[in-house]
Design an enzyme around this catalytic site. Structure first.
Site, short mmCIF file in Angstrom:
data_model
loop_
_atom_site.label_atom_id
_atom_site.label_comp_id
_atom_site.label_asym_id
_atom_site.label_seq_id
_atom_site.Cartn_x
_atom_site.Cartn_y
_atom_site.Cartn_z
N GLU A 86 1.27 -8.90 7.05
CA GLU A 86 1.99 -8.44 8.24
C GLU A 86 1.73 -9.30 9.46
O GLU A 86 2.09 -8.95 10.58
CB GLU A 86 1.64 -6.97 8.51
CG GLU A 86 2.10 -6.07 7.37
CD GLU A 86 1.73 -4.62 7.56
OE1 GLU A 86 1.10 -4.29 8.58
OE2 GLU A 86 2.08 -3.81 6.70
N ASP A 96 -5.54 1.57 10.93
CA ASP A 96 -5.00 2.14 9.69
C ASP A 96 -6.01 1.84 8.60
O ASP A 96 -6.11 0.71 8.12
CB ASP A 96 -3.64 1.51 9.35
CG ASP A 96 -3.11 1.99 7.99
OD1 ASP A 96 -3.69 2.93 7.43
OD2 ASP A 96 -2.12 1.40 7.52
N LYS A 126 8.51 6.09 7.40
CA LYS A 126 9.02 4.88 6.78
C LYS A 126 10.31 5.22 6.03
O LYS A 126 10.30 6.09 5.15
CB LYS A 126 8.00 4.30 5.80
CG LYS A 126 6.69 3.85 6.43
CD LYS A 126 5.70 3.45 5.35
CE LYS A 126 4.39 2.95 5.93
NZ LYS A 126 3.38 2.71 4.87
N HIS A 146 -3.85 -5.76 2.35
CA HIS A 146 -2.97 -6.72 3.01
C HIS A 146 -3.63 -8.07 3.25
O HIS A 146 -3.06 -8.94 3.90
CB HIS A 146 -2.47 -6.16 4.36
CG HIS A 146 -1.47 -5.07 4.18
ND1 HIS A 146 -0.91 -4.40 5.25
CD2 HIS A 146 -0.92 -4.53 3.08
CE1 HIS A 146 -0.07 -3.49 4.80
NE2 HIS A 146 -0.05 -3.55 3.48
N ASP A 170 -0.06 9.02 6.45
CA ASP A 170 0.95 8.15 5.86
C ASP A 170 1.08 8.47 4.37
O ASP A 170 1.98 9.19 3.95
CB ASP A 170 0.57 6.69 6.07
CG ASP A 170 1.54 5.72 5.39
OD1 ASP A 170 2.63 6.14 4.99
OD2 ASP A 170 1.19 4.52 5.27
N SER A 178 0.87 -1.17 0.00
CA SER A 178 0.00 0.00 0.00
C SER A 178 0.90 1.23 0.00
O SER A 178 1.43 1.62 1.03
CB SER A 178 -0.90 0.00 1.24
OG SER A 178 -1.64 1.19 1.34
N HIS A 234 7.33 -0.27 9.78
CA HIS A 234 7.88 -1.24 8.82
C HIS A 234 7.13 -1.11 7.50
O HIS A 234 6.33 -0.20 7.30
CB HIS A 234 7.70 -2.64 9.39
CG HIS A 234 6.26 -3.02 9.57
ND1 HIS A 234 5.83 -4.31 9.73
CD2 HIS A 234 5.11 -2.27 9.59
CE1 HIS A 234 4.50 -4.35 9.84
NE2 HIS A 234 4.06 -3.12 9.76
N GLU A 237 -5.53 -2.23 8.71
CA GLU A 237 -4.93 -2.75 9.94
C GLU A 237 -5.74 -2.36 11.16
O GLU A 237 -6.20 -1.22 11.28
CB GLU A 237 -3.51 -2.19 10.13
CG GLU A 237 -2.52 -2.57 9.06
CD GLU A 237 -1.16 -1.92 9.32
OE1 GLU A 237 -0.81 -1.69 10.50
OE2 GLU A 237 -0.45 -1.63 8.35
N LYS A 295 5.10 0.49 14.69
CA LYS A 295 4.36 -0.69 14.23
C LYS A 295 5.29 -1.54 13.40
O LYS A 295 6.00 -1.06 12.51
CB LYS A 295 3.09 -0.32 13.48
CG LYS A 295 3.22 0.40 12.16
CD LYS A 295 1.84 0.48 11.50
CE LYS A 295 1.87 1.16 10.18
NZ LYS A 295 0.56 1.12 9.50
N GLU A 344 -4.76 6.03 11.57
CA GLU A 344 -3.85 6.34 10.47
C GLU A 344 -4.61 6.34 9.13
O GLU A 344 -5.46 5.49 8.89
CB GLU A 344 -2.73 5.29 10.45
CG GLU A 344 -1.75 5.43 9.31
CD GLU A 344 -0.81 4.25 9.22
OE1 GLU A 344 -0.28 4.01 8.12
OE2 GLU A 344 -0.62 3.54 10.24
#
Length: 425
Positions: free
Chosen positions: A207, A244, A342, A157, A317, A44, A370, A166, A393, A290
């Site tokens: 993840e 997220d 990131k 994901h 993000d 993403s 990550h 998430e 995270k 997020e």
């Protein structure tokens, strides 16, 4: 510090946690120090992220090979940096940026540039007999991050019926990092039991979070609250929830229109998602959100922050992509009150540090992260302590490339002993 000159830089193509190619850089100094760094990769991704160079040869890894990036390291970067002092991080990174010559690092590849930048930091730390977190963060680097553990996946994901990417368990009420990690690991295992009892899938996403088909996005929150309670913890006091949305992934125009297609919730606008968030924040122990809106929905983001920024951490993000230019705009326009950080979104260690410092200087929080395509490299764990950001995270409790970061943080906590600090804000 004594000078430790770079005498060799090499690169090889390795595989990340999704089985896709990525870059590993090998660096040697004149004192015999050898260091390596492996570069993560996102699924993403924000439109304005630094460019990850792929080969495009469909006969190899479906076009995802990174032989060109490795070749750029060996043939262009290495000759430029040989003889330089590895501890001159800012200078090395500046030369890398200038050598590439593009705004998004697309000529040499951000994956090539970041690998060399990380390897230089690791080599310099080893050469000076210092742990990486101390080398990058100095003597005051003593704060362990709160582990925001992704325990339920959706969106890009996972192949399921959950739109939001998430759902994380955040052990802000724990007395230490190791205890916080225990809190959320136990909650993860309790959640697995709950899913199994209800006949739901316990397979995991990229993840490591579970990826069941649920009746709604809200059901994901309800399941986590139940798992927290059945693990013996108090929702909102010991463990809270972070979300997220990765809203760009279900936005139809990346601005103010959305289609929650996977759950069947249907089409919405920014105002509808804000209303939904208000309802959930009042109802559930949510502490952080997020990317609640898409990467070009600046106006909607600001409205979201105006409505909820005094209650929760609102993190950008895709809209900021660890870029000081976009973070500065966000600060001016009150777009959020925190930025995700990131390393591979911006492409060098120095630029990542600058993004963290900009947040700190303006009263924002920096949320270290990550990527979905990870490696066993633990650079991020040391970097989180060096930056003293307070939270991180790094995925769930079920995949070794995620656990490598958590286990490294346990080592750092042990090394710091009674000097180790742990708190949410």
């Amino acid at each position: 510090m004594t000078k430790s000159s770079i005498v060799s830089i090499d690169a090889i193509e390795i595989l990340d946690s999704r089985g896709n190619p990525t870059v590993r850089v090998l660096m040697e100094l004149d004192d015999g120090t050898e260091a390596s760094a492996s570069v993560p990769s996102g699924a993403s991704t924000g439109e304005y992220e630094a460019h990850e160079l792929r080969d495009g040869d469909k006969k190899r890894y479906g076009g995802k090979g990174v032989k060109k990036a490795c070749e750029n390291i060996v043939k262009q970067i290495a000759p430029t940096l040989l003889g330089m002092d590895a501890s001159e991080q800012a200078k090395i990174d500046r030369i890398l940026i200038e050598l590439d010559g593009t705004d998004d690092k697309s000529r040499l590849g951000a994956n090539a540039i970041l690998g060399v930048s990380m390897a230089a930091a690791k080599a310099a730390a080893q050469s000076h007999h210092m742990p990486l977190y101390r080398y990058l963060g100095g003597a005051e680097a003593k704060r362990l991050p709160v582990p925001c553990m992704n325990i339920l996946n959706g969106g890009e994901h996972a192949d399921n019926s959950v739109d939001f990417q998430e759902f994380m368990a955040v052990p802000h009420g724990a007395p230490s990092f190791s205890e916080g990690l225990r809190y959320v690991a136990e909650t993860f295992h309790t959640l697995k039991k709950l899913l199994h009892e209800r006949g739901l899938a316990t397979s995991v996403g990229d993840e490591g979070g579970f990826a069941p088909d649920l009746g709604s996005n809200e059901e994901a929150i309800e399941l986590i609250v139940e798992a927290i309670e059945k693990s013996g913890y108090r929702p909102g006091e010991d463990i809270s929830i972070a979300i997220d949305s990765a809203a760009t992934s279900f936005s139809t125009d990346k601005k103010g229109h959305y289609d929650l297609k996977w759950s069947g919730a249907g089409k919405m606008q920014s105002i509808d998602l804000i209303a939904l968030a208000k309802e959930w924040v009042d109802k559930y122990p949510i502490i952080l959100w997020e990317d609640p809106l898409a990467e070009e929905d600046w106006e909607g983001f600001a409205r979201f922050t105006s409505a909820l920024g005094d209650k929760i951490e609102v993190v950008g993000d895709d809209i900021f992509v660890t870029n000081t230019k976009f973070i500065s705009r966000g600060i001016r326009e009150h777009t959020a009150n925190a930025s995700l950080i990131k390393l591979n979104q911006i492409g060098t260690v120095s630029e990542t540090v600058a993004a963290v410092r900009l947040c700190e200087e303006n009263g924002w929080r920096a949320f270290l992260s990550h990527r979905s395509g990870e490696t066993a490299d633990t650079f991020l764990a040391d970097f989180a302590v060096a930056m003293q950001s307070g939270h991180l995270k790094s995925g769930s409790a079920s995949r070794s490339e995620r656990l490598a970061k958590y286990n490294r943080l346990l080592e750092i906590e042990h090394a710091l002993g009674t000097d180790a600090k742990y708190y949410w804000k």
